[in-house]
Design a protein around this motif. Structure first.
Motif, mmCIF file in Angstrom:
data_model
loop_
_atom_site.group_PDB
_atom_site.id
_atom_site.type_symbol
_atom_site.label_atom_id
_atom_site.label_comp_id
_atom_site.label_asym_id
_atom_site.label_seq_id
_atom_site.Cartn_x
_atom_site.Cartn_y
_atom_site.Cartn_z
ATOM 1 N N ARG A 1 0.834 -1.204 0.000
ATOM 2 C CA ARG A 1 0.000 0.000 0.000
ATOM 3 C C ARG A 1 0.873 1.259 0.000
ATOM 4 N N GLU A 2 1.943 1.236 0.778
ATOM 5 C CA GLU A 2 2.850 2.385 0.820
ATOM 6 C C GLU A 2 3.524 2.603 -0.531
ATOM 7 N N PHE A 3 3.925 1.492 -1.185
ATOM 8 C CA PHE A 3 4.568 1.593 -2.497
ATOM 9 C C PHE A 3 3.611 2.197 -3.522
ATOM 10 N N LEU A 4 2.355 1.738 -3.519
ATOM 11 C CA LEU A 4 1.383 2.247 -4.478
ATOM 12 C C LEU A 4 1.048 3.711 -4.215
ATOM 13 N N ASP A 5 1.051 4.110 -2.939
ATOM 14 C CA ASP A 5 0.814 5.524 -2.620
ATOM 15 C C ASP A 5 1.930 6.398 -3.185
ATOM 16 N N PRO B 1 1.851 6.026 -7.898
ATOM 17 C CA PRO B 1 0.467 5.835 -8.377
ATOM 18 C C PRO B 1 0.372 5.231 -9.772
ATOM 19 N N GLY B 2 1.406 5.350 -10.579
ATOM 20 C CA GLY B 2 1.364 4.798 -11.930
ATOM 21 C C GLY B 2 1.870 3.375 -12.035
ATOM 22 N N ALA B 3 2.205 2.752 -10.908
ATOM 23 C CA ALA B 3 2.775 1.406 -10.929
ATOM 24 C C ALA B 3 1.734 0.375 -11.341
ATOM 25 N N ASP B 4 2.199 -0.667 -12.064
ATOM 26 C CA ASP B 4 1.298 -1.753 -12.442
ATOM 27 C C ASP B 4 1.569 -2.978 -11.567
ATOM 28 N N VAL B 5 0.919 -4.084 -11.876
ATOM 29 C CA VAL B 5 1.047 -5.297 -11.060
ATOM 30 C C VAL B 5 2.477 -5.813 -11.057
ATOM 31 N N ASP B 6 3.136 -5.784 -12.228
ATOM 32 C CA ASP B 6 4.525 -6.269 -12.305
ATOM 33 C C ASP B 6 5.445 -5.429 -11.426
ATOM 34 N N ASP B 7 5.235 -4.114 -11.410
ATOM 35 C CA ASP B 7 6.065 -3.242 -10.573
ATOM 36 C C ASP B 7 5.869 -3.573 -9.099
ATOM 37 N N ILE C 1 7.809 -6.187 -4.014
ATOM 38 C CA ILE C 1 7.635 -7.166 -2.939
ATOM 39 C C ILE C 1 8.762 -8.201 -2.983
ATOM 40 N N ASN C 2 9.163 -8.592 -4.192
ATOM 41 C CA ASN C 2 10.268 -9.541 -4.312
ATOM 42 C C ASN C 2 11.561 -8.957 -3.771
ATOM 43 N N SER C 3 11.785 -7.651 -3.996
ATOM 44 C CA SER C 3 12.990 -7.010 -3.459
ATOM 45 C C SER C 3 12.968 -7.002 -1.937
ATOM 46 N N LEU C 4 11.764 -6.889 -1.341
ATOM 47 C CA LEU C 4 11.659 -6.957 0.112
ATOM 48 C C LEU C 4 12.099 -8.324 0.624
ATOM 49 N N SER C 5 11.757 -9.368 -0.121
ATOM 50 C CA SER C 5 12.153 -10.710 0.309
ATOM 51 C C SER C 5 13.669 -10.858 0.325
ATOM 52 N N HIS C 6 14.363 -10.185 -0.609
ATOM 53 C CA HIS C 6 15.830 -10.234 -0.613
ATOM 54 C C HIS C 6 16.398 -9.452 0.570
ATOM 55 N N ASP C 7 15.827 -8.274 0.830
ATOM 56 C CA ASP C 7 16.314 -7.475 1.951
ATOM 57 C C ASP C 7 16.093 -8.182 3.281
ATOM 58 N N ARG D 1 18.902 -6.584 -12.033
ATOM 59 C CA ARG D 1 19.067 -6.609 -13.488
ATOM 60 C C ARG D 1 17.787 -6.197 -14.204
ATOM 61 N N ARG D 2 16.669 -6.204 -13.484
ATOM 62 C CA ARG D 2 15.390 -5.799 -14.077
ATOM 63 C C ARG D 2 15.038 -4.408 -13.552
ATOM 64 N N LEU D 3 15.484 -3.392 -14.265
ATOM 65 C CA LEU D 3 15.257 -2.012 -13.852
ATOM 66 C C LEU D 3 14.041 -1.410 -14.529
ATOM 67 N N VAL D 4 13.684 -1.953 -15.686
ATOM 68 C CA VAL D 4 12.529 -1.479 -16.444
ATOM 69 C C VAL D 4 11.618 -2.669 -16.691
ATOM 70 N N SER D 5 10.322 -2.490 -16.508
ATOM 71 C CA SER D 5 9.369 -3.576 -16.714
ATOM 72 C C SER D 5 9.492 -4.132 -18.131
#
Length: 325
Positions: A77-81, A84-90, A95-101, A219-223
């Motif tokens: 929710r914080e990320f989407l706030d 606002p233009g983020a899609d599902v892949d973003d 969330i995947n980056s959080l799992s690494h952290d 390595r995935r910086l752009v959708s």
């Protein structure tokens, strides 16, 4: 010694087709090597399998899942706030980056019972892990990276010890020589894929020159785009390496056109792919900088493709000249 004996027993059981024994021994190995935890091991091998399962463990797992899902929901929710233009892949990538952290969770000494998860800590840890892998022959560079990065005193000692720096440099030269020999084998392998080349080059950005200070962890910086090797220059800007096949290249590097050697369509297609990456990086430069701290406004790219031996009938000097111009 116990782990070795378990592995030998597992191999013998497999050779005679005793797969139930193999499973039991594999579980024992996983427990001995800390791949599964004691509560899980105890649950699998209860004295009476038809007895009541451990209710406190069940409740513990349920509580952990509840906390985890709540955290993911709040973080999403914080990320989407903020985006606002983020899609599902973003969102999923975030969330995947959080799992690494999460692998680098810290427990502050002054706050017992509390834990902290710092966004972006993975970048530092991965960089340090790669430095240790490249320069020092240690058994577990990931654990060493976590230990050093969590200790300011260790950083200070590493930077201040001139003898230690000399040992690191000598070790670095030795490791680089060995890795070059390994890389050459992959490059000259007529069956090697682009993935094989990528694996052989990871952690060896020094091959591309001293102006690079490291590799980006993402390595995935752009959708929709995933670059092969994202290198970071000294000014913090990005340089991507697009890898194609070397000796296993199916076509040719150059062809004859109007009395001169020119690159083939395969080369031009690879260059076009790199250009498209740069366009995407430039168009999303602000978002990339906010999310990853990487400057892509001045990004550049290089394509690695082919090998002179792919076209033995053409002198290497002429191939190089055709590609240079």
């Amino acid at each position: 010694m116990l782990v070795q004996l378990l592995a030998q027993a597992r191999g013998h059981a497999a050779s005679v087709g005793e797969w139930e024994v193999v499973r039991l021994l594999q579980d024992s190995l996983d427990y001995a090597e800390e791949r599964i935890l004691q509560p899980e091991f105890n649950e699998r091998y209860r004295l009476f399998q038809d007895g009541i399962r451990n209710r406190s463990l069940r409740q513990f797992v349920a509580n952990m899942l509840e906390i985890k899902f709540k955290y993911v929901a709040e973080a999403g929710r914080e990320f989407l706030d903020q985006h606002p233009g983020a899609d599902v892949d973003d969102l999923l990538a975030y969330i995947n980056s959080l799992s690494h952290d999460a692998r680098y969770l810290v427990a502050p000494e002054g706050r017992p019972g509390r834990y902290s998860l710092f966004r972006g800590r993975r970048e530092t840890m991965v960089w340090l892990e790669r430095v240790l892998q490249e320069r020092v022959d240690i058994e577990d560079p990931e654990k060493a990276a976590q230990r050093i990065a969590a200790s300011p005193e260790a950083w200070a000692l590493l930077a201040a010890d001139s003898d230690g720096q000399m040992i690191l440099r000598a070790s670095q030269l030795q490791q680089r020589s060995a890795r070059l020999a390994s890389l050459r084998k992959v490059v000259e392998d007529r069956t090697a894929t682009e993935l094989d080349l990528q694996r052989a080059l990871e952690g060896q950005h020094w091959i591309f020159g001293g102006r690079f200070v490291g590799e980006a962890a993402h390595r995935r910086l752009v959708s929709g785009d995933e670059v092969d090797l994202p290198l970071i220059r000294g000014d913090g800007s990005l340089h991507i390496v697009e890898l194609k096949r070397a000796m296993s290249m199916k076509g040719s590097l150059v062809k004859r056109h109007r009395g001169a050697w020119v690159p083939t369509a395969e080369v031009h297609d690879a260059v076009g792919q790199a250009v498209n990456y740069l366009v995407g990086l430039d168009e999303n430069r602000q978002q990339i900088f906010e999310d990853f701290g990487i400057e892509t406004r001045r990004a550049s790219a290089v394509v690695l493709i082919g090998h002179p031996a792919v076209q033995p009938s053409v002198p290497e000097r002429e191939i190089n000249e055709a590609l240079r111009t």
